[in-house]
Enzyme design. Structure first.
Site, PDB file in Angstrom:
ATOM      1  N   GLU A   1      44.249 -18.608  -2.387  1.00  0.00           N
ATOM      2  CA  GLU A   1      45.216 -19.344  -3.197  1.00  0.00           C
ATOM      3  C   GLU A   1      44.497 -20.324  -4.110  1.00  0.00           C
ATOM      4  O   GLU A   1      43.439 -20.845  -3.757  1.00  0.00           O
ATOM      5  CB  GLU A   1      46.168 -20.132  -2.282  1.00  0.00           C
TER       6      GLU A   1
ATOM      7  N   CYS B   1      42.668 -26.229  -9.140  1.00  0.00           N
ATOM      8  CA  CYS B   1      42.064 -26.458  -7.826  1.00  0.00           C
ATOM      9  C   CYS B   1      41.674 -25.104  -7.242  1.00  0.00           C
ATOM     10  O   CYS B   1      42.518 -24.221  -7.062  1.00  0.00           O
ATOM     11  CB  CYS B   1      43.061 -27.180  -6.917  1.00  0.00           C
TER      12      CYS B   1
ATOM     13  N   CYS C   1      38.223 -20.917   6.281  1.00  0.00           N
ATOM     14  CA  CYS C   1      37.264 -22.030   6.268  1.00  0.00           C
ATOM     15  C   CYS C   1      36.694 -22.198   7.668  1.00  0.00           C
ATOM     16  O   CYS C   1      37.428 -22.137   8.643  1.00  0.00           O
ATOM     17  CB  CYS C   1      37.969 -23.318   5.842  1.00  0.00           C
TER      18      CYS C   1
ATOM     19  N   CYS D   1      39.171 -28.472  10.150  1.00  0.00           N
ATOM     20  CA  CYS D   1      39.772 -29.819  10.254  1.00  0.00           C
ATOM     21  C   CYS D   1      41.148 -29.688  10.901  1.00  0.00           C
ATOM     22  O   CYS D   1      41.939 -28.813  10.525  1.00  0.00           O
ATOM     23  CB  CYS D   1      39.900 -30.456   8.874  1.00  0.00           C
TER      24      CYS D   1
ATOM     25  N   CYS E   1      44.312 -29.663   8.609  1.00  0.00           N
ATOM     26  CA  CYS E   1      44.289 -28.818   7.408  1.00  0.00           C
ATOM     27  C   CYS E   1      44.659 -27.379   7.745  1.00  0.00           C
ATOM     28  O   CYS E   1      44.162 -26.817   8.720  1.00  0.00           O
ATOM     29  CB  CYS E   1      42.900 -28.862   6.784  1.00  0.00           C
TER      30      CYS E   1
ATOM     31  N   GLY F   1      38.270 -23.590   1.835  1.00  0.00           N
ATOM     32  CA  GLY F   1      36.844 -23.350   2.051  1.00  0.00           C
ATOM     33  C   GLY F   1      35.968 -24.567   1.845  1.00  0.00           C
ATOM     34  O   GLY F   1      36.414 -25.605   1.384  1.00  0.00           O
ATOM     35  N   GLU F   2      34.699 -24.425   2.227  1.00  0.00           N
ATOM     36  CA  GLU F   2      33.710 -25.499   2.089  1.00  0.00           C
ATOM     37  C   GLU F   2      32.701 -25.062   1.008  1.00  0.00           C
ATOM     38  O   GLU F   2      31.838 -24.220   1.266  1.00  0.00           O
ATOM     39  CB  GLU F   2      33.030 -25.729   3.448  1.00  0.00           C
TER      40      GLU F   2
ATOM     41  N   SER G   1      34.017 -30.843  -3.681  1.00  0.00           N
ATOM     42  CA  SER G   1      34.376 -31.651  -2.517  1.00  0.00           C
ATOM     43  C   SER G   1      33.765 -31.045  -1.262  1.00  0.00           C
ATOM     44  O   SER G   1      33.886 -29.846  -1.020  1.00  0.00           O
ATOM     45  CB  SER G   1      35.903 -31.696  -2.388  1.00  0.00           C
TER      46      SER G   1
ATOM     47  N   SER H   1      34.653 -35.776   1.843  1.00  0.00           N
ATOM     48  CA  SER H   1      35.794 -35.970   2.740  1.00  0.00           C
ATOM     49  C   SER H   1      35.339 -36.740   3.968  1.00  0.00           C
ATOM     50  O   SER H   1      34.650 -36.195   4.817  1.00  0.00           O
ATOM     51  CB  SER H   1      36.353 -34.604   3.155  1.00  0.00           C
ATOM     52  N   LEU H   2      35.716 -38.003   4.049  1.00  0.00           N
ATOM     53  CA  LEU H   2      35.272 -38.835   5.182  1.00  0.00           C
ATOM     54  C   LEU H   2      36.305 -38.867   6.299  1.00  0.00           C
ATOM     55  O   LEU H   2      36.020 -38.538   7.426  1.00  0.00           O
ATOM     56  CB  LEU H   2      35.034 -40.266   4.703  1.00  0.00           C
TER      57      LEU H   2
ATOM     58  N   ASN I   1      49.570 -34.547   4.046  1.00  0.00           N
ATOM     59  CA  ASN I   1      50.630 -33.588   3.734  1.00  0.00           C
ATOM     60  C   ASN I   1      50.913 -32.778   4.988  1.00  0.00           C
ATOM     61  O   ASN I   1      49.982 -32.264   5.620  1.00  0.00           O
ATOM     62  CB  ASN I   1      50.177 -32.638   2.617  1.00  0.00           C
TER      63      ASN I   1
ATOM     64  N   CYS J   1      47.058 -30.785  -1.147  1.00  0.00           N
ATOM     65  CA  CYS J   1      45.804 -30.829  -0.386  1.00  0.00           C
ATOM     66  C   CYS J   1      46.048 -30.417   1.054  1.00  0.00           C
ATOM     67  O   CYS J   1      46.926 -30.961   1.713  1.00  0.00           O
ATOM     68  CB  CYS J   1      45.235 -32.242  -0.343  1.00  0.00           C
TER      69      CYS J   1
HETATM   70  N1  SAH Z   1      35.973 -28.391   2.596  1.00  0.00           N
HETATM   71  C1  SAH Z   1      35.968 -29.302   1.484  1.00  0.00           C
HETATM   72  C2  SAH Z   1      36.862 -28.827   0.384  1.00  0.00           C
HETATM   73  C3  SAH Z   1      38.338 -28.866   0.706  1.00  0.00           C
HETATM   74  S1  SAH Z   1      38.917 -30.255  -0.090  1.00  0.00           S
HETATM   75  C4  SAH Z   1      36.267 -30.702   1.959  1.00  0.00           C
HETATM   76  O1  SAH Z   1      36.612 -30.862   3.127  1.00  0.00           O
HETATM   77  O2  SAH Z   1      36.122 -31.633   1.192  1.00  0.00           O
HETATM   78  C5  SAH Z   1      40.438 -30.480   0.500  1.00  0.00           C
HETATM   79  C6  SAH Z   1      40.775 -31.965   0.548  1.00  0.00           C
HETATM   80  O3  SAH Z   1      42.108 -32.070   1.025  1.00  0.00           O
HETATM   81  C7  SAH Z   1      39.887 -32.675   1.525  1.00  0.00           C
HETATM   82  O4  SAH Z   1      39.618 -33.995   1.191  1.00  0.00           O
HETATM   83  C8  SAH Z   1      40.729 -32.547   2.749  1.00  0.00           C
HETATM   84  O5  SAH Z   1      40.357 -33.403   3.723  1.00  0.00           O
HETATM   85  C9  SAH Z   1      42.103 -32.818   2.195  1.00  0.00           C
HETATM   86  N2  SAH Z   1      43.163 -32.351   3.108  1.00  0.00           N
HETATM   87  C10 SAH Z   1      43.076 -31.360   4.000  1.00  0.00           C
HETATM   88  N3  SAH Z   1      44.216 -31.241   4.698  1.00  0.00           N
HETATM   89  C11 SAH Z   1      45.059 -32.178   4.231  1.00  0.00           C
HETATM   90  C12 SAH Z   1      46.407 -32.540   4.544  1.00  0.00           C
HETATM   91  N4  SAH Z   1      47.106 -31.897   5.480  1.00  0.00           N
HETATM   92  N5  SAH Z   1      46.956 -33.551   3.836  1.00  0.00           N
HETATM   93  C13 SAH Z   1      46.253 -34.191   2.876  1.00  0.00           C
HETATM   94  N6  SAH Z   1      45.002 -33.876   2.546  1.00  0.00           N
HETATM   95  C14 SAH Z   1      44.396 -32.886   3.219  1.00  0.00           C
END
Ligand code: SAH
Length: 343
Positions: free
Chosen positions: A91, A104, A111, A115, A118, A159-160, A191, A214-215, A289, A332
């Site tokens: 997507e 995006c 992935c 997380c 996610c 994905g990463e 990211s 992404s911290l 989200n 996101c």
């Molecule tokens: N793997 C990479 C690229 C994905 S970026 C990374 O982790 O950075 C996707 C962004 O959306 C990241 O900052 C991730 O943490 C955020 N994200 C993932 N799930 C989310 C959610 N349920 N609500 C809001 N942000 C989310």
């Protein structure tokens, strides 16, 4: 023979034409018709000789993916579900901003990071995307909206990206090409959850591309519960980012998904401010989200505002990211390998 024109750098396409004995200047025409004018077939490229159109139609597809579904959000953004040559789906999201647009992009099918908040990792990891599959996400969105110039790209979909850096770097070169889409490297953001080798490679290979990290947590203990397969500790990550800044002089964006009752206290903000102060950057606070089957709760808007204020009180530049596309599961964290026919 490459799988498609989108698999080639422009120089490679020219070389291919030379090897086949096709006039090389036609390679540049194909490139321009494809990327500038969104031609989807060779016969649409009216400057090409008929014979060459026919030869190319048989020898070299322009693209390899197709749009399987389109979901339109009330806020104007669109999610495209693409079917890849091997039947996998990914997507991507098109986000209009006046006459321009941001796309995006996904970089992997599924992935491996997993997380817990996610949706992208929930179906597991299947494979890396090729550069062509990354480029085509931009191409399909551009073809549907010839009047909105795509001038921003964020590698923040499924994905990463830094676990697939070779193909992402190739895609960046193609997307950046002056005779094609010509999207500036400074308008692209990669990211990552913190792949150290990838951060070093980004600084080396594409120093103008922006880095977002992404911290989500300021302690390793909490971060490990949110990011089970996180490849690094916070200490190593901050070291790598200090090197990144020294090499590129580019400020880092820290992403922080705000989860109610988990990482949203004043103490969390204080720790976050202390952690990142070595590295010039800013914080994007992303309200969680909701995802299907998710175990977390979204923060209230009051929550989000006070967290941003805590950070500002600690002299950190922070903003809350506006939510887009959540009505079509395009915000996101909501992108996934499509398993059902809903959005
Ligand atoms: N793997 C990479 C690229 C994905 S970026 C990374 O982790 O950075 C996707 C962004 O959306 C990241 O900052 C991730 O943490 C955020 N994200 C993932 N799930 C989310 C959610 N349920 N609500 C809001 N942000 C989310």
């Amino acid at each position: 023979m490459p799988a498609s024109v989108t698999a080639c750098l422009r120089a490679e396409l020219e070389q291919l034409f030379a090897q086949r004995g096709w006039p090389v200047f036609h390679a540049r025409q194909v490139w321009q018709w494809l990327y500038r004018r969104h031609a989807g077939t060779y016969p649409a490229m009216s400057e090409l000789p008929r014979g060459l159109q026919a030869t190319l139609t048989h020898a070299l597809p322009l693209t390899g993916s197709t749009v399987r579904a389109l979901h339109q959000s009330a806020d104007g953004s669109e999610k495209r579900v693409l079917t890849l040559a091997d039947g996998e789906t990914i997507e991507s999201v098109w986000i209009p901003m006046g006459a321009h647009a941001t796309v995006c992009l996904s970089t992997q099918v599924g992935c491996p990071i997993g997380c817990t908040f996610c949706a992208s990792g929930a179906g597991g990891f299947v494979r890396n995307l090729s550069a062509a599959e990354i480029v085509e996400q931009v191409w399909h969105a551009g073809a549907a909206h010839p009047r909105n110039e795509i001038n921003n790209l964020v590698f923040m979909g499924m994905g990463e990206p830094l676990l697939n850096w070779a193909q992402v770097a190739r895609a960046i070169q193609i997307l950046n090409d002056d005779f094609g889409l010509c999207i500036g490297a400074r308008r692209m953001t990669v990211s990552t959850v913190g792949v150290l080798r990838g951060i070093a490679a980004l600084a080396q290979d594409a120093p103008q591309v922006n880095l977002a990290v992404s911290l989500h947590a300021a302690t390793d203990a909490l971060r490990r519960t949110l990011i089970p397969h996180c490849p690094t500790s916070l200490h190593e990550l901050m070291d790598a980012l200090a090197h990144y800044y020294a090499a590129t002089r580019r400020r880092v964006t820290f992403e922080y998904v705000l989860l109610r009752g988990i990482n949203d206290s004043w103490r969390d903000a204080q720790r976050l401010a202390a952690l990142i102060k070595r590295v010039p950057g800013k914080v994007n606070v992303i309200p969680y989200n909701t995802i299907v089957g998710g175990a977390f709760a979204a923060p209230s808007s009051e929550n989000v505002r006070s967290f941003v204020e805590y950070l500002c009180g600690e002299h950190v530049t922070a903003i809350a990211r506006r939510r887009k596309g959540d009505d079509i599961a395009a915000a996101c964290g909501q992108l996934r390998r499509v398993l059902a026919d809903g959005p």
